[in-house]
Design a protein around this motif. Structure first.
Motif, short mmCIF file in Angstrom:
data_model
loop_
_atom_site.label_atom_id
_atom_site.label_comp_id
_atom_site.label_asym_id
_atom_site.label_seq_id
_atom_site.Cartn_x
_atom_site.Cartn_y
_atom_site.Cartn_z
N ILE A 207 0.84 -1.20 0.00
CA ILE A 207 0.00 0.00 0.00
C ILE A 207 0.87 1.26 0.00
CG2 ILE A 207 -1.69 1.33 1.33
CD1 ILE A 207 -2.81 -1.28 2.37
N PHE A 208 0.49 2.26 -0.82
CA PHE A 208 1.04 3.60 -0.78
C PHE A 208 -0.09 4.57 -0.46
CE2 PHE A 208 4.34 1.47 -3.07
CZ PHE A 208 5.50 2.21 -2.89
N ARG A 209 0.13 5.45 0.49
CA ARG A 209 -0.86 6.50 0.77
C ARG A 209 -0.16 7.69 1.42
NH1 ARG A 209 -4.61 3.43 5.24
NH2 ARG A 209 -2.96 2.56 6.53
N SER A 210 -0.78 8.85 1.26
CA SER A 210 -0.17 10.08 1.75
C SER A 210 -0.09 10.07 3.26
CB SER A 210 -0.98 11.30 1.28
OG SER A 210 -2.30 11.25 1.80
N VAL A 296 -3.44 23.35 -3.44
CA VAL A 296 -3.67 22.60 -4.67
C VAL A 296 -3.83 21.11 -4.39
CG1 VAL A 296 -1.23 22.21 -5.21
CG2 VAL A 296 -2.93 22.37 -7.08
N ASN A 297 -3.23 20.61 -3.30
CA ASN A 297 -3.30 19.19 -2.96
C ASN A 297 -4.59 18.81 -2.23
OD1 ASN A 297 -0.89 18.53 -4.15
ND2 ASN A 297 0.31 18.86 -2.28
N LEU A 298 -5.42 19.82 -1.93
CA LEU A 298 -6.70 19.52 -1.28
C LEU A 298 -7.75 19.02 -2.28
CD1 LEU A 298 -7.00 22.58 1.14
CD2 LEU A 298 -6.50 20.21 1.78
N VAL A 299 -7.44 19.17 -3.56
CA VAL A 299 -8.40 18.79 -4.58
C VAL A 299 -8.68 17.29 -4.56
CG1 VAL A 299 -8.88 18.76 -7.07
CG2 VAL A 299 -7.72 20.73 -6.03
N THR A 300 -7.68 16.49 -4.20
CA THR A 300 -7.86 15.03 -4.18
C THR A 300 -7.44 14.47 -2.83
OG1 THR A 300 -7.08 12.95 -5.11
CG2 THR A 300 -5.60 14.83 -5.27
N ASN A 301 -8.13 13.44 -2.40
CA ASN A 301 -7.79 12.79 -1.14
C ASN A 301 -6.45 12.06 -1.21
OD1 ASN A 301 -10.16 13.63 0.02
ND2 ASN A 301 -11.28 11.76 -0.52
N CYS A 303 -3.69 13.27 -2.19
CA CYS A 303 -2.58 14.17 -1.95
C CYS A 303 -2.69 14.88 -0.61
CB CYS A 303 -2.50 15.21 -3.06
SG CYS A 303 -2.34 14.50 -4.71
N SER A 304 -3.56 14.43 0.24
CA SER A 304 -3.80 15.10 1.51
C SER A 304 -4.05 14.07 2.60
CB SER A 304 -4.99 16.05 1.39
OG SER A 304 -6.17 15.32 1.04
N SER A 305 -4.16 14.58 3.80
CA SER A 305 -4.51 13.72 4.93
C SER A 305 -5.76 14.27 5.59
CB SER A 305 -3.35 13.67 5.95
OG SER A 305 -3.09 14.96 6.46
N VAL A 306 -6.41 13.45 6.39
CA VAL A 306 -7.65 13.89 7.04
C VAL A 306 -7.56 13.61 8.53
CG1 VAL A 306 -9.14 13.60 5.02
CG2 VAL A 306 -8.75 11.66 6.57
N SER A 307 -8.27 14.41 9.28
CA SER A 307 -8.35 14.22 10.73
C SER A 307 -9.36 13.15 11.07
CB SER A 307 -8.77 15.54 11.40
OG SER A 307 -10.12 15.83 11.06
N GLU A 308 -9.37 12.75 12.32
CA GLU A 308 -10.47 11.92 12.80
C GLU A 308 -11.74 12.77 12.81
OE1 GLU A 308 -10.44 8.68 13.56
OE2 GLU A 308 -8.34 8.61 12.93
N SER A 309 -12.89 12.13 12.73
CA SER A 309 -14.13 12.89 12.63
C SER A 309 -14.61 13.36 14.00
CB SER A 309 -15.22 12.04 11.97
OG SER A 309 -15.48 10.88 12.74
N PHE A 310 -15.35 14.47 13.96
CA PHE A 310 -16.04 14.98 15.14
C PHE A 310 -17.53 14.77 14.90
CE2 PHE A 310 -18.24 17.97 17.79
CZ PHE A 310 -17.48 18.06 18.96
N ALA A 311 -18.21 14.07 15.81
CA ALA A 311 -19.60 13.68 15.61
C ALA A 311 -20.54 14.56 16.43
CB ALA A 311 -19.80 12.22 15.98
N VAL A 312 -21.61 14.97 15.80
CA VAL A 312 -22.72 15.62 16.51
C VAL A 312 -23.91 14.68 16.39
CG1 VAL A 312 -24.22 17.62 16.68
CG2 VAL A 312 -21.84 17.91 15.97
N PHE A 313 -24.19 13.96 17.48
CA PHE A 313 -25.28 12.98 17.48
C PHE A 313 -26.57 13.68 17.91
CE2 PHE A 313 -21.50 10.34 18.38
CZ PHE A 313 -21.57 9.48 17.30
N VAL A 314 -27.51 13.79 17.00
CA VAL A 314 -28.84 14.29 17.34
C VAL A 314 -29.71 13.07 17.59
CG1 VAL A 314 -30.83 15.62 16.60
CG2 VAL A 314 -28.52 16.37 15.98
N VAL A 315 -29.99 12.82 18.86
CA VAL A 315 -30.68 11.60 19.25
C VAL A 315 -32.18 11.78 19.06
CG1 VAL A 315 -31.00 9.92 21.09
CG2 VAL A 315 -28.85 11.20 20.92
N GLU A 316 -32.71 11.10 18.09
CA GLU A 316 -34.14 11.21 17.81
C GLU A 316 -34.96 10.57 18.93
OE1 GLU A 316 -34.78 9.39 14.07
OE2 GLU A 316 -33.76 10.97 12.92
N THR A 317 -36.08 11.20 19.23
CA THR A 317 -37.01 10.60 20.19
C THR A 317 -37.64 9.37 19.55
OG1 THR A 317 -37.48 12.76 21.15
CG2 THR A 317 -39.06 10.99 21.60
#
Length: 619
Positions: A207-210, A296-301, A303-317
């Motif tokens: 595997i190769f990845r940024s 310019v490297n943000l155009v494609t995944n 050529c870039s890296s991503v953070s872990e996600s931040f979740a906003v859980f809207v808990v439905e009744t």
């Protein structure tokens, strides 16, 4: 098995030998992933010759099975890689050691840091004795060169990887940085083992990845990377900040992204700063930031890296649970479960009232302790939000028909009617009849299933036997009591007037006179009778002139036309005699009082058997 030549590398540019290691920051989407699932290699990848089955010296194969022909190898590859399928199986050439794999990797971004990784395994079985002088471990050098093949960007050695009793995959990695103006690199793998027995290997998941900075996303006043919001409190907004650790990038460009499932991501237009403020959020959303050294490297995944996600859980009744239906059960039968259906991420609580009340159980199914209406509500599991509306589910317990089994007697040559009982019932007899009563002529067992309108049933049993033969065996007249004893064992009814019959054969407080004893079977098939005298004689006399039991007298003797009585002492001496009617004895003989003791009498009545007995004289 083979001798492997020691490999000498000539470095064209002055690069320093690197240590293997994984990217410690954020990783991008793989730009290259070779899992050997196609079963082929591009031309020029290796100088080895492909075979089927286990390869020998200088050969290779692509397979998911090993150790079929070569007994010194493991017999399987463990499922601990990413693809868990085919792998590249290499048996190094004794006379041509060194480079065994070369591949051009394209599509790289310029001036970007990357991570190369691969899984390796020593396929030699350490529990075998195929190498008497000891096995040679595998040792592979990875080399990343620029697209010209003249400049080494990074290289590193796995070091010695010895065989094991059980096969074990080991993942190795190497980081490098692509050059400006170039979007390709060349991957080379060299066998660095020495000659001897062993040094057999398999490779999988190249595997190769940024590789970028480890970027954390946080929100003020929150220690977690998520926010839970109950549906009534929505919509909400969040303020987020991206913080790179500066381990890879020297500059940073940002692009915030949004997702509804934490899998598929969309760029948020205009959000390219370190800080991000969301629009009002009414349903669950995930946010992350894509980071690169240059915008310019943000155009494609790739050529870039991503953070872990931040979740906003809207808990439905939750919706009200769906009832599987009210249940009915008959008394005495096993009580079934009341059941409801909710979503997979919801839990159920049961209560004894529509609002408030006492919690009586948890879970989708509930066996109630008694009949009644119970209420189920759903709550999102793992969240401290209010439950949804309650659903009523009712259990009714219906009574069964009350029955008493019967024993009946059948008159010989006659029939008898069996009655199951009056009610709004349906009937099913073991004879096939469906009426309330049936007429039978055979002595045997009969049964009927009685079912009420609620569908509850009871079984009434009838035991029909031939009647007991009624016959008088003995009539005992004693004091004011009369006992009619049957001649045969059985169940009978008794009477002294032929009209009023009773189950007891004893009659109390009967005045003296002429009576007829009757006995009949329970079905009244046959009635027999016998006339008998009933004389009330005292059990004792106390001749003390107090007016009570002073004399031995016969009550009821006046009903008989002719009678004679004699009184004896224990020696048989006649002490008194005469006609029964009007007879009276005061306990004397020849004018003298007789002593206290028992005395006997003999009463003869015309037309009847003699009556004998005794009484006690007390002074």
């Amino acid at each position: 098995m083979k001798n492997l030549l020691f490999l000498i590398f000539f470095f064209i540019s002055g690069n320093i030998f690197s240590q293997l290691g994984f990217c410690e920051g954020s990783k991008g989407v793989p730009i290259f992933h070779e899992d050997f699932s196609s079963g082929t290699l591009p031309a020029g990848t290796t100088t080895y010759i492909r075979v089927s089955g286990d390869p020998y010296d200088g050969f290779y194969t692509i397979s998911s099975t090993i150790g079929q022909q070569i007994g010194g190898w493991h017999s399987y590859l463990p499922n601990t890689t990413l693809s868990n399928g085919n792998a590249l199986i290499v048996n190094a050439d004794d006379n041509n050691a060194g480079l065994f794999f070369q591949r051009e990797i394209s599509g790289l971004c310029e001036a970007t840091t990357y991570e190369f990784s691969a899984f390796l395994i020593n396929i030699f079985n350490a529990s075998r004795s195929d190498c008497p002088n000891g096995e040679i471990p595998i040792n592979v050098i990875f080399q990343i060169l620029d697209q010209t093949g003249n400049t080494i960007l990074a290289e590193g050695s796995t070091g010695d990887i010895y065989s094991s009793v059980n096969p074990v995959w080991s993942q190795k990695a190497l980081t490098f940085r692509s050059q400006a103006g170039q979007n390709k690199v060349i991957l080379k793998m060299f066998n660095n083992g020495v000659g001897g027995c062993g040094n057999d290997l398999a490779i999988d998941d190249i595997i190769f990845r940024s590789c970028g900075d480890l970027t954390k996303v946080s929100s003020p006043n929150l220690s977690e990377t998520f926010l839970e919001v109950c549906e009534p409190d929505a919509p909400v907004t969040v303020e987020l900040t991206a913080t790179p650790d500066n381990t890879v990038y020297t500059s940073h460009a940002f692009q915030w992204q949004e997702s509804v499932d934490d899998v598929n991501w969309q760029d948020i237009a205009g959000e390219t700063g370190m800080n991000f403020s969301s629009s009002p959020i009414s349903s669950t959303r995930f946010f992350r930031v894509k980071v690169a050294e240059d915008a310019v490297n943000l155009v494609t995944n790739l050529c870039s890296s991503v953070s872990e996600s931040f979740a906003v859980f809207v808990v439905e009744t939750p919706e009200a649970p769906v009832s599987l239906g009210d249940l009915d059960v008959c008394e005495g039968d096993p009580v079934p479960s009341l059941e409801v259906i909710v979503e997979s991420d919801e839990s159920v609580r049961w209560y004894d009232s529509a609002t408030g009340g006492v919690e009586v159980a948890t879970g989708n199914a509930f066996v109630p302790p008694a009949a009644g209406r119970y209420y189920a509500e759903a709550k999102k599991t793992g969240f401290d939000c209010n439950p949804g509306p309650r659903t009523p589910v009712e259990l009714q317990i219906f009574s069964k028909p009350q029955v008493v089994d019967e024993e009946r007697q059948l008159c010989p040559g006659q029939e008898i009617r069996l009655d199951a009982g009056v009610g709004n019932f349906t009937y099913q007899w073991n004879t096939g009849a469906t009426t309330q009563n049936i007429v039978v002529t055979q002595s045997q067992g009969y049964s009927v299933i009685i079912t009420n309108p609620s569908g509850c049933s009871s079984i009434k049993q009838f035991e029909v036997s031939v009647v007991d033969v009624a016959e008088i065996g003995k009539i005992t007249s004693e004091g004011t009591s009369v006992i009619i004893e049957p001649a045969n064992v059985g169940e009978f009814q008794y009477s002294l007037d032929g009209n009023n019959f009773q189950g007891s054969n004893m009659f109390q407080n009967i005045s003296g006179g002429v009576y007829t004893a009757y006995i009949r079977d329970l079905e009244g098939c046959n009635t027999v009778s016998e006339e008998f005298p009933h004389i009330v004689m005292p059990k004792f006399i106390t001749p003390n002139n107090d007016g009570i039991n002073d004399r031995f007298e016969l009550k009821g003797i006046e009903y008989f036309s002719s009678s004679e009585i004699r009184v004896f002492n224990r020696y048989g001496k006649i002490l008194a005699s005469g006609k029964g009617e009007g007879f009276s004895w005061d306990g004397t003989f020849s004018g003298k009082d007789l002593p206290s003791e028992d005395y006997w009498f003999h009463l003869s009545i015309e037309g009847f058997e003699p009556v004998k007995g005794h009484f006690t004289l007390k002074r």
